[in-house]
Design an enzyme around this catalytic site. Structure first.
Site, PDB file in Angstrom:
ATOM      1  N   SER A   1      15.864  24.183  50.988  1.00 33.79           N
ATOM      2  CA  SER A   1      15.735  22.425  51.714  1.00 33.79           C
ATOM      3  C   SER A   1      17.561  22.705  52.655  1.00 33.79           C
ATOM      4  CB  SER A   1      15.452  21.195  51.637  1.00 33.79           C
ATOM      5  OG  SER A   1      15.931  20.292  52.667  1.00 33.79           O
TER       6      SER A   1
ATOM      7  N   ASP B   1      25.437  33.736  58.444  1.00 35.75           N
ATOM      8  CA  ASP B   1      25.253  33.427  59.341  1.00 35.75           C
ATOM      9  C   ASP B   1      26.128  33.563  60.020  1.00 35.75           C
ATOM     10  OD1 ASP B   1      22.457  33.573  59.541  1.00 35.75           O
ATOM     11  OD2 ASP B   1      22.338  31.415  61.135  1.00 35.75           O
TER      12      ASP B   1
ATOM     13  N   LYS C   1      12.050  26.573  52.910  1.00 33.38           N
ATOM     14  CA  LYS C   1      11.621  24.580  53.246  1.00 33.38           C
ATOM     15  C   LYS C   1      12.717  24.705  54.431  1.00 33.38           C
ATOM     16  CE  LYS C   1      11.527  20.053  51.696  1.00 33.38           C
ATOM     17  NZ  LYS C   1      11.778  19.310  53.235  1.00 33.38           N
TER      18      LYS C   1
END
Length: 552
Positions: free
Chosen positions: A294, A305, A319
């Site tokens: 999460s 990224d 998740k």
């Protein structure tokens, strides 16, 4: 009579109007009709079962089972909390509870023991120690009754408890402890792992997590840290805004961190960094494993990224769902999945199959055809559908069967309790060493303990025997099976010798846990932590670090 006919006509017209109105809105109304119909069926069934079933039924339990079964068809994170579990929900969300500030567990012989006093909290201040067995609380016997002990160890802050404990070498002691609001830290440890690399261990994302990380980073830099490791292993997540704020520590203001998309438009949102980054340039390594979930995955995915840091460890949990807690009647609550989240590159790391997981909780293998490729800022290819993939995958070393059995049987913990010599000590874990003399003392002590362990190859030979018996063919291979069993039989002395360095490490962890608490265990782990070693190696090689993030 005429009035009666007119009345019938009006009723018919009203009925026709209602039918026509229903016809135009049927697709929408069908769903609500089905909901009402099934609620009626469920209520009727619930009433009849409670009234007519042959045995007495606890209506609360049967209702909870029904609700849990219904929600289990959705996803693992949409759950119901009855009123008596609300305090646990509050603790989960805030990290706060009224207690003594110690991990208490059921250890060997079902003894209720202090496993770890939290540094700086009531239990440590009162003098409770690792290994103390709790006999009674305020005169109430809780010996070998963990559930009862847990119940009495929580309560209103400022109230006092008198614990009778059994301490090895000292006998029974009465210790008064004042309950306090326990605000669990999100950063239980930060420190230097070598002369210029600092490490921050983040275990939660409750309120103020980002402030704790920022404070730890600044203190490490004052201590000489030129590079930093952010350890998210075992961190199951928490508040989304804290994930955004922690990402903001390492990336500049105005950068997209996460996007949420749900069925309802109001659930669609974008979250960008709002503040000036604390340090945009310090080389960064993020550690993850199959229990990083999460909010941890938001931070790791964002760093990946933006090519802001290298990711090291194992694939994360997967998740990519956002939950919201909804109040229900009678003080109950439900946590319901309202949206999916997407990292800056546009990928959703939610595991495609909720149930397809390995024994360690990691995501099962996903077919390439089910994954979509995305690109980081520097053009590196990353994938969706199953957690964050590390830039460096480190396979965990498997412990020997005898070491696993010693851990399962709590024998390192018990040895620490019964050890009568002078424990090695130091200000930090690196100053503590376990001599061959202590190791031999452990071996001698172990001779009087019950220990049963089975290796993987022994299990396979046992399966061979079972199959042969089931097929009625054992007579044909009896001698060969017996030869195999003899060849793989345990030899305690040999196995202890072959695994002595593993055993030495866990004895050290046990000793430093008693002197330095959780900080000691974490510091001791660095010596055998392959993830940390790899992070130090990569961060210490600027050329490799730059090359990996550059996508070359």
């Amino acid at each position: 009579m005429r009035k009666l006919k007119i009345k019938k006509i009006r009723i018919a017209l009203l009925g026709l109007s209602a039918f026509l109105l229903w016809s135009f809105t049927a697709p929408q109304n069908d769903k609500y009709f089905e909901i009402l119909k099934n609620l009626d069926i469920f209520a009727t069934m619930y009433k009849e079962v409670n009234a007519n079933y042959v045995d007495d039924i606890n209506p609360n339990i049967i209702m909870e089972v029904g609700i849990d079964a219904m929600l289990s068809t959705l996803d693992p994170y949409t759950v119901y909390y009855p009123e008596d579990q609300i305090e646990d929900v509050r603790t989960e969300n805030t990290g706060q509870y009224g207690g003594i500030g110690a991990v208490v567990g059921e250890k060997y012989d079902k003894r209720v023991m202090i496993v770890m006093p939290n540094e700086g909290f009531a239990a440590e201040k009162a003098g409770l120690k690792r290994g103390d067995e709790i006999i009674s609380i305020n005169g109430i016997d809780v010996r070998q009754d963990y559930d009862k002990a847990s119940l009495y160890l929580r309560g209103q802050a400022s109230s006092k408890l008198t614990l009778k404990v059994e301490r090895p070498g000292e006998g029974e002691l009465d210790i008064e402890v004042e309950l306090e609001t326990i605000d669990l830290p999100n950063v239980p440890y930060y420190g230097m792992v070598n002369e210029n690399v600092g490490l921050i261990k983040l275990t939660g994302f409750t309120e103020n997590a980002s402030k704790e990380v920022k404070s730890a980073l600044r203190k490490l830099k004052k201590d000489g840290a030129e590079k930093v490791i952010l350890d998210l292993r075992g961190n199951g997540g928490g508040l989304l805004n804290e994930a955004v704020n922690i990402s903001n520590i390492f990336i500049e203001k105005g950068q997209l961190v996460v996007t949420t998309k749900g069925k309802l438009k109001e659930m669609n949102a974008t979250y960008k960094t709002l503040n000036t980054g604390t340090d945009l340039d310090i080389p960064l390594a993020v550690l993850i494993n199959s229990s990083s979930a999460s909010a941890s995955e938001i931070v790791a995915g964002t760093m990946q990224d933006y090519d802001r840091g290298v990711i090291i460890g194992r694939k994360s949990f997967g998740k990519g769902l956002v939950q919201r807690t909804m109040p229900l009647s009678y003080n109950s609550q439900m946590k319901v999945t309202i949206a999916k989240y997407y990292t800056p590159s546009g990928r959703c790391i939610q595991a495609i199959d909720y149930s397809n997981r390995n024994e360690d909780g990691s995501v099962g293998k996903i077919a390439d055809s089910l994954q979509t490729a995305f690109q980081t800022n520097n053009g590196r290819v990353v994938f969706d559908g199953g957690g964050v993939d590390p830039d460096y995958t480190i396979n965990t070393k498997k412990l020997s069967p005898i070491t696993v059995s010693l851990l399962k049987a709590d024998l390192f913990f018990r040895f620490g309790n019964e050890y009568t010599g002078e424990m090695p000590s130091g200000e930090v874990a690196s100053e503590v060493s376990i001599s061959d003399e202590v190791l031999n003392q452990f071996k001698s002590w172990l001779a009087d303990q019950e220990l049963d362990y089975t290796s993987d190859i022994q299990e396979e030979v046992a399966k061979l025997r079972e199959v042969a018996v089931a097929l009625g063919e054992l007579d044909k291979i009896q001698s060969q099976v017996e030869s195999l069993e003899s060849a793989v039989a345990n030899n305690l002395d040999v196995d202890l010798e072959n695994s002595k360095e593993e055993i030495r490490h866990f004895i050290k962890e046990e000793f430093v846990a008693r002197a330095l608490l959780e900080r000691g265990i974490i510091e001791a782990s660095f010596e055998v932590d392959e993830d940390v070693k790899k992070a130090i190696e990569v961060l210490s090689n600027p050329e490799e670090y730059t090359q990996v993030l550059g996508g070359n």
